[in-house]
Motif scaffolding. Structure first.
Motif, PDB file in Angstrom:
ATOM      1  N   ASP A 120       0.809  -1.213   0.000  1.00 38.44           N
ATOM      2  CA  ASP A 120       0.000   0.000   0.000  1.00 38.44           C
ATOM      3  C   ASP A 120       0.850   1.274   0.000  1.00 38.44           C
ATOM      4  OD1 ASP A 120      -2.390   1.479   0.096  1.00 38.44           O
ATOM      5  OD2 ASP A 120      -2.252   1.642   2.278  1.00 38.44           O
ATOM      6  N   HIS A 125       0.053   2.156 -17.875  1.00 41.12           N
ATOM      7  CA  HIS A 125      -1.243   2.306 -17.210  1.00 41.12           C
ATOM      8  C   HIS A 125      -2.362   1.775 -18.100  1.00 41.12           C
ATOM      9  CE1 HIS A 125      -4.856   4.431 -15.683  1.00 41.12           C
ATOM     10  NE2 HIS A 125      -4.326   4.063 -14.544  1.00 41.12           N
ATOM     11  N   GLY A 154      -2.789  -1.802 -17.896  1.00 42.06           N
ATOM     12  CA  GLY A 154      -3.150  -2.320 -16.583  1.00 42.06           C
ATOM     13  C   GLY A 154      -1.968  -2.767 -15.752  1.00 42.06           C
ATOM     14  N   GLY A 202      -1.265   0.740 -11.060  1.00 46.36           N
ATOM     15  CA  GLY A 202      -2.502   1.253 -10.493  1.00 46.36           C
ATOM     16  C   GLY A 202      -2.564   2.762 -10.641  1.00 46.36           C
ATOM     17  N   SER A 203      -3.123   3.416  -9.647  1.00 41.84           N
ATOM     18  CA  SER A 203      -3.230   4.873  -9.680  1.00 41.84           C
ATOM     19  C   SER A 203      -1.843   5.496  -9.693  1.00 41.84           C
ATOM     20  CB  SER A 203      -3.995   5.391  -8.464  1.00 41.84           C
ATOM     21  OG  SER A 203      -5.338   4.982  -8.525  1.00 41.84           O
ATOM     22  N   GLU A 253       1.114   4.245  -6.954  1.00 39.63           N
ATOM     23  CA  GLU A 253       1.036   3.086  -6.083  1.00 39.63           C
ATOM     24  C   GLU A 253       2.306   2.250  -6.220  1.00 39.63           C
ATOM     25  OE1 GLU A 253      -2.561   1.070  -7.199  1.00 39.63           O
ATOM     26  OE2 GLU A 253      -3.820   2.568  -6.207  1.00 39.63           O
ATOM     27  N   THR A 260       2.844  -0.667  -7.031  1.00 37.12           N
ATOM     28  CA  THR A 260       2.915  -1.541  -8.202  1.00 37.12           C
ATOM     29  C   THR A 260       3.695  -0.895  -9.336  1.00 37.12           C
ATOM     30  OG1 THR A 260       0.786  -0.682  -8.969  1.00 37.12           O
ATOM     31  CG2 THR A 260       0.748  -2.744  -7.718  1.00 37.12           C
ATOM     32  N   ASP A 273      -4.815   8.873  -2.081  1.00 38.92           N
ATOM     33  CA  ASP A 273      -5.991   8.831  -2.944  1.00 38.92           C
ATOM     34  C   ASP A 273      -7.142   9.631  -2.336  1.00 38.92           C
ATOM     35  OD1 ASP A 273      -7.300   7.879  -5.338  1.00 38.92           O
ATOM     36  OD2 ASP A 273      -8.489   6.586  -4.034  1.00 38.92           O
TER      37      ASP A 273
END
Length: 169
Positions: free
Chosen positions: A5, A31, A34, A37-38, A128, A130, A158
């Motif tokens: 996180d 992005h 996929g 993430g954000s 994020e 990721t 976020d």
């Protein structure tokens, strides 16, 4: 080792704005596929007077990213408001910068600011956790870069971005 996180930050320097833009396009493609993430990303340049400009492709920010607030807040932490050439950055700094600031040490702020000073242009990415692996695998072409995992929750960022978006309409 990245925390699931956490917020990941990346600043890479380039010999030209076009070179930075090419890697910015790679991040947008990641992005779209996929793979991340954000996130929020922008090309940052400085003019001959030292004024800093945050250059974004507004189409990209409308497609599920953090809408410009994360990079605006990050750049706002690195540079005094008087030298930032974009009014939108000031509006975005609010609560988002507070979360990012809590996740960074003074040494981190100094290191990020100095690397931006080293190049003609920079790519700044905030996202994020990721994003860390995707950026490593993408082979971005920065001359120099600094990347860090901030000790701050991407969910908190976020929420702050959503609050900022609601405040500025």
């Amino acid at each position: 080792m990245t925390k699931a996180d956490a917020v990941f930050t990346y600043v890479g320097t380039y010999p030209s704005e076009d070179a930075a833009q090419a890697d910015y396009d790679v991040v947008k493609d990641l992005h779209a596929l996929g793979a991340v993430g954000s996130y929020d990303a922008a090309v940052v340049t400085k003019d001959d007077t030292g004024k800093v400009y945050v250059n974004k492709d507004e189409t990209a920010t409308r497609h599920g990213a953090w809408g410009g607030a994360a990079v605006g807040a990050f750049v706002g932490l690195l540079f005094p408001p008087a030298i930032i050439g974009a009014a939108a950055v000031g509006a975005a700094v609010g609560g988002v910068s507070g979360h990012l600031w809590r996740g960074m040490s003074r040494a981190d702020v100094k290191e990020f600011g100095e690397i931006i000073d080293d190049g003609q242009a920079a790519l700044v990415i905030v996202g994020e956790s990721t994003l860390a692996q995707a950026v490593d695998k993408a082979g971005l072409k920065a001359e120099k870069h600094v990347e860090k995992e901030l000790d701050v929750s991407s969910k908190d960022v976020d929420e702050a971005v959503q609050e900022t978006a609601a405040e500025i309409g």
